[in-house]
Each structure stands twice: as structure tokens, then as C-alpha cells.
Write an enzyme that holds these catalytic residues in place. Structure first.
Site, PDB file in Angstrom:
ATOM      1  CG  ASP A  42       4.849  56.675 -11.166  1.00 48.92           C
ATOM      2  OD1 ASP A  42       5.280  55.770 -11.913  1.00 48.92           O
ATOM      3  OD2 ASP A  42       5.503  57.111 -10.182  1.00 48.92           O
ATOM      4  CG  ASP A  68       1.860  55.061  -2.106  1.00 46.41           C
ATOM      5  OD1 ASP A  68       2.223  53.912  -2.458  1.00 46.41           O
ATOM      6  OD2 ASP A  68       2.265  55.608  -1.069  1.00 46.41           O
ATOM      7  CG  ASN A  95       5.239  48.256 -14.209  1.00 43.00           C
ATOM      8  OD1 ASN A  95       6.095  47.458 -14.609  1.00 43.00           O
ATOM      9  ND2 ASN A  95       5.517  49.540 -13.993  1.00 43.00           N
ATOM     10  CE1 TYR A 168      12.551  44.443  -7.371  1.00 40.91           C
ATOM     11  CE2 TYR A 168      13.741  42.482  -8.085  1.00 40.91           C
ATOM     12  CZ  TYR A 168      12.967  43.599  -8.387  1.00 40.91           C
ATOM     13  OH  TYR A 168      12.592  43.856  -9.682  1.00 40.91           O
ATOM     14  CE  LYS A 172       9.481  42.781  -8.473  1.00 39.86           C
ATOM     15  NZ  LYS A 172       8.352  43.514  -9.077  1.00 39.86           N
ATOM     16  CB  THR A 203      14.114  51.106 -15.643  1.00 36.21           C
ATOM     17  OG1 THR A 203      14.484  50.431 -14.433  1.00 36.21           O
ATOM     18  CG2 THR A 203      13.701  50.087 -16.696  1.00 36.21           C
TER      19      THR A 203
HETATM   20  N1  LIG Z   1      14.542  47.320 -14.423  1.00 39.61           N
HETATM   21  C1  LIG Z   1      14.766  46.058 -14.183  1.00 39.61           C
HETATM   22  O1  LIG Z   1      15.871  45.557 -14.387  1.00 39.61           O
HETATM   23  C2  LIG Z   1      13.666  45.190 -13.644  1.00 39.61           C
HETATM   24  C3  LIG Z   1      13.884  43.810 -13.607  1.00 39.61           C
HETATM   25  C4  LIG Z   1      12.885  42.980 -13.123  1.00 39.61           C
HETATM   26  C5  LIG Z   1      11.705  43.521 -12.691  1.00 39.61           C
HETATM   27  N2  LIG Z   1      11.518  44.874 -12.714  1.00 39.61           N
HETATM   28  C6  LIG Z   1      10.245  45.398 -12.221  1.00 39.61           C
HETATM   29  O2  LIG Z   1       9.676  46.270 -13.171  1.00 39.61           O
HETATM   30  C7  LIG Z   1       8.778  47.145 -12.504  1.00 39.61           C
HETATM   31  C8  LIG Z   1       9.016  48.558 -12.986  1.00 39.61           C
HETATM   32  O3  LIG Z   1      10.305  48.962 -12.569  1.00 39.61           O
HETATM   33  P1  LIG Z   1      11.315  49.778 -13.512  1.00 39.61           P
HETATM   34  O4  LIG Z   1      12.525  48.968 -13.660  1.00 39.61           O
HETATM   35  O5  LIG Z   1      10.602  50.282 -14.672  1.00 39.61           O
HETATM   36  O6  LIG Z   1      11.716  50.945 -12.504  1.00 39.61           O
HETATM   37  P2  LIG Z   1      11.475  52.531 -12.541  1.00 39.61           P
HETATM   38  O7  LIG Z   1      11.979  53.002 -11.220  1.00 39.61           O
HETATM   39  O8  LIG Z   1      12.028  53.116 -13.777  1.00 39.61           O
HETATM   40  O9  LIG Z   1       9.886  52.658 -12.578  1.00 39.61           O
HETATM   41  C9  LIG Z   1       9.104  52.310 -11.476  1.00 39.61           C
HETATM   42  C10 LIG Z   1       7.987  53.327 -11.332  1.00 39.61           C
HETATM   43  O10 LIG Z   1       7.159  52.906 -10.249  1.00 39.61           O
HETATM   44  C11 LIG Z   1       6.858  54.027  -9.454  1.00 39.61           C
HETATM   45  N3  LIG Z   1       6.562  53.623  -8.092  1.00 39.61           N
HETATM   46  C12 LIG Z   1       7.423  53.250  -7.123  1.00 39.61           C
HETATM   47  N4  LIG Z   1       6.763  53.002  -5.980  1.00 39.61           N
HETATM   48  C13 LIG Z   1       5.458  53.230  -6.247  1.00 39.61           C
HETATM   49  C14 LIG Z   1       4.272  53.157  -5.473  1.00 39.61           C
HETATM   50  N5  LIG Z   1       4.312  52.848  -4.166  1.00 39.61           N
HETATM   51  N6  LIG Z   1       3.091  53.433  -6.064  1.00 39.61           N
HETATM   52  C15 LIG Z   1       3.044  53.781  -7.379  1.00 39.61           C
HETATM   53  N7  LIG Z   1       4.132  53.903  -8.163  1.00 39.61           N
HETATM   54  C16 LIG Z   1       5.312  53.610  -7.587  1.00 39.61           C
HETATM   55  C17 LIG Z   1       8.086  54.917  -9.534  1.00 39.61           C
HETATM   56  O11 LIG Z   1       7.768  56.269  -9.219  1.00 39.61           O
HETATM   57  C18 LIG Z   1       8.520  54.725 -10.981  1.00 39.61           C
HETATM   58  O12 LIG Z   1       7.939  55.695 -11.832  1.00 39.61           O
HETATM   59  C19 LIG Z   1       9.005  46.932 -11.016  1.00 39.61           C
HETATM   60  O13 LIG Z   1       7.989  46.091 -10.499  1.00 39.61           O
HETATM   61  C20 LIG Z   1      10.334  46.229 -10.978  1.00 39.61           C
HETATM   62  O14 LIG Z   1      10.502  45.438  -9.826  1.00 39.61           O
HETATM   63  C21 LIG Z   1      12.473  45.710 -13.178  1.00 39.61           C
END
Ligand SMILES: NC(=O)c1ccc[n+]([C@@H]2O[C@H](COP(=O)([O-])OP(=O)(O)OC[C@H]3O[C@@H](n4cnc5c(N)ncnc54)[C@H](O)[C@@H]3O)[C@@H](O)[C@H]2O)c1
Length: 263
Positions: A42, A68, A95, A168, A172, A203
Site C-alpha cells: 500500500d 506506490d 486493486n 474515474y 475503470k 470503504t
Molecule cells: N468502495 C467502492 O465503492 C468501490 C467501488 C468500485 C470500485 N472500487 C475500487 O476498489 C479499489 C479499492 O478501493 P476501496 O474502495 O477499498 O478504497 P480505500 O481507499 O478504502 O482503499 C484503497 C487503498 O489503496 C491505497 N492506494 C491509493 N493509491 C495508491 C497507490 N498509488 N499505490 C498503492 N496504494 C494506493 C490507499 O492507501 C488505500 O489503502 C479501488 O480500485 C477502487 O476504485 C471501490
């Protein structure tokens, strides 16, 4: 193969990006519970440390590495190092991702107000970061003749989504076709490539907006199942896509969205 062993990940090494929070954290916990060694990576090294301290007393195979995904050399370095270990790397969850703020229902989210610096940042993480993670994994999985790549996409990549920013939805949609393209190229090498396309999950994304009571209320009418998902609700699908249970699945973009994309 017995049915329970279809989901057994003992002996496997799995990398999860964006593993310190939300969906990536829930995926990591599922993989650990199924017996895999999980390298949780992360950008947020501090939060990653907190979660590793919580998990390691229960799971000796929980490992961590700050990463990163927008740093291509760092992605290559971590994947290469894992692949060089005995047993190599079996599965990668690409992810990590970030929000592009709110969609066109607010001024800042309208097309005429898209800011190019913010656009570049989101595409760098959500698209380039996924591409480089997939690329690094494929370099090791292809010669080996097996492997799994699972991308966290979004239902916002399947159709217009008023609640999500332009960068976004573009990122995607792009990763969905990356997944299809790579799935077809890598199928002869038994490297299976699929995507999870979540709807709203509570989240940390976008400053934790989806955890707020007003979001819960708004989503009640927007989602056929009438609620926002909890991160743990991703675990069954993640386990399916990492395990022998999905041996005939590749190139699939699977919505997990309480019925939202069926509307
Ligand atoms: N939560 C939702 O509703 C939702 C819906 C559709 C898709 N997603 C996707 O799910 C995935 C996870 O998101 P989430 O909802 O768990 O959010 P979250 O913010 O809880 O978790 C995302 C994690 O990714 C890390 N991160 C961000 N940029 C980064 C980078 N450059 N390098 C490494 N780590 C990085 C953050 O520090 C965080 O810990 C994402 O790809 C997001 O687009 C989420």
C-alpha cells in the site's frame, strides 16, 4: 478435486495492492484465511503497519511492503523480488485505486470543469498502476505456464455513472478492456485474467464518503438490494477468482453491486 479443496490456497503466494484499507484489506484477509502467503502492499505505509500488526498474530503468512503503484520501477522491483522467491508468485490483485471526486451532479464534477492535473493523477494510479502491475506479473506467469491476475474495476467502468468523476469512469472503462485484452493474449499460457466490478462499498475511498449516513440514505433507492456493501462482501468473489474454482474463467468483468448495473 474435492469441493472444499477447490478454494484452498495453501502454498500460494499472492500480492495485493492497496491492501491497507477497504476492499484490498478484505481481499487480503480472505486469501490469508484460505491459506495463502499474502504480500499486502500500500501507499499508506503507516496504515499498512497498523493492519499488519493486527493480522500477523493470527496469520504468520501475512507480509507487507509499502508500494506506490504509480511508481513503475517500484512495482517491477516488488513483483520481481516476489517472483524470485521459491514457489514464485501465483496471483496478483491489482486493486489499488483512488477516487476522482464527485460526478456531474456537482459543479466541480462537470465536464467543463475537469482539471487536467487531477485527471493525470487518477489515470496514473487507476490505469497506469493497473497496467504496470499486470505487466510485471505476466512476465513471470507466462513462462511458468500458470497464474491469476485479478483487477478491481468498478461498475462505473461499465456504463455512465453520475456519482463518479470523469477520470474515474474513464480509468475503470479502460482497465476493463485491459483485462479482456490480456485475458485473450495470456489464455494459451494458462494465465487467467479477470476483473471484479464493485458497486458502492463502505470503504475509505473518497475520504470515506460511502460510510456517511447521507450516502447510505441516497443509495437506498439507487441500489436494488437497498444498501451499501461492507468490504467483507467482496471476499467470496475474490476467493473464487484466485482459486481452482474458477479454472475456466478468464476475461470476465464481474459486477458485485447489489443489482445496480442490472437497472
Ligand atoms: N468502495 C467502492 O465503492 C468501490 C467501488 C468500485 C470500485 N472500487 C475500487 O476498489 C479499489 C479499492 O478501493 P476501496 O474502495 O477499498 O478504497 P480505500 O481507499 O478504502 O482503499 C484503497 C487503498 O489503496 C491505497 N492506494 C491509493 N493509491 C495508491 C497507490 N498509488 N499505490 C498503492 N496504494 C494506493 C490507499 O492507501 C488505500 O489503502 C479501488 O480500485 C477502487 O476504485 C471501490
Amino acid at each position: 478435486m474435492s469441493l472444499p479443496s477447490l478454494f484452498d490456497l495453501s502454498g500460494q503466494r499472492i500480492l495485493v495492492t492497496g491492501a491497507a484499507s477497504g476492499i484490498g484489506l478484505a481481499i487480503s484477509e480472505a486469501m490469508l484465511e484460505a491459506g495463502a502467503e499474502v504480500i499486502m502492499s500500500d501507499l499508506d505505509a503507516e496504515l499498512l503497519g497498523v493492519e499488519l500488526n493486527r493480522l500477523q498474530p493470527h496469520y504468520s503468512k501475512a507480509k507487507g511492503s509499502p508500494l506506490d503503484v504509480s511508481d513503475t520501477a517500484a512495482v517491477d522491483g516488488l513483483v520481481d523480488a516476489l517472483a524470485a522467491q521459491p514457489g514464485g508468485i501465483d496471483c496478483v490483485f491489482a486493486n489499488a485505486g483512488m477516487s476522482a471526486g464527485r460526478g456531474f451532479l456537482v459543479d466541480a464534477g462537470r465536464l467543463e470543469n475537469v482539471e487536467m492535473a487531477a485527471w493525470d493523477r487518477v489515470l496514473r494510479v487507476n490505469l497506469d498502476g493497473v497496467l504496470t502491475t499486470m505487466r510485471a506479473a505476466s512476465r513471470h506467469m507466462k513462462p511458468r505456464g500458470r497464474g491469476r491476475i485479478v483487477v478491481t474495476s468498478s461498475i462505473a467502468g461499465l456504463r455512465a455513472e453520475a456519482l463518479s468523476g470523469y477520470a474515474y469512469v474513464a480509468s475503470k472503462a479502460a482497465v476493463n478492456n485491459l483485462v479482456r485484452q490480456a485475458a485473450v493474449e495470456l489464455a494459451p499460457f494458462n494465465v487467467l485474467v479477470n476483473a471484479i466490478a464493485p458497486g458502492p462499498f463502505a470503504t475509505g475511498i473518497n475520504g470515506g464518503r460511502l460510510r456517511l449516513p447521507e450516502s447510505v440514505e441516497r443509495m437506498r433507492s439507487y441500489i436494488p438490494l437497498g444498501r451499501i456493501a461492507q468490504p467483507q462482501e467482496i471476499q467470496g468473489l475474490a476467493l473464487l477468482l484466485a482459486s481452482a474454482a474458477s479454472s475456466y474463467m478468464t476475461g470476465a468483468i464481474i459486477p458485485i453491486d447489489g443489482g445496480a448495473s442490472a437497472r
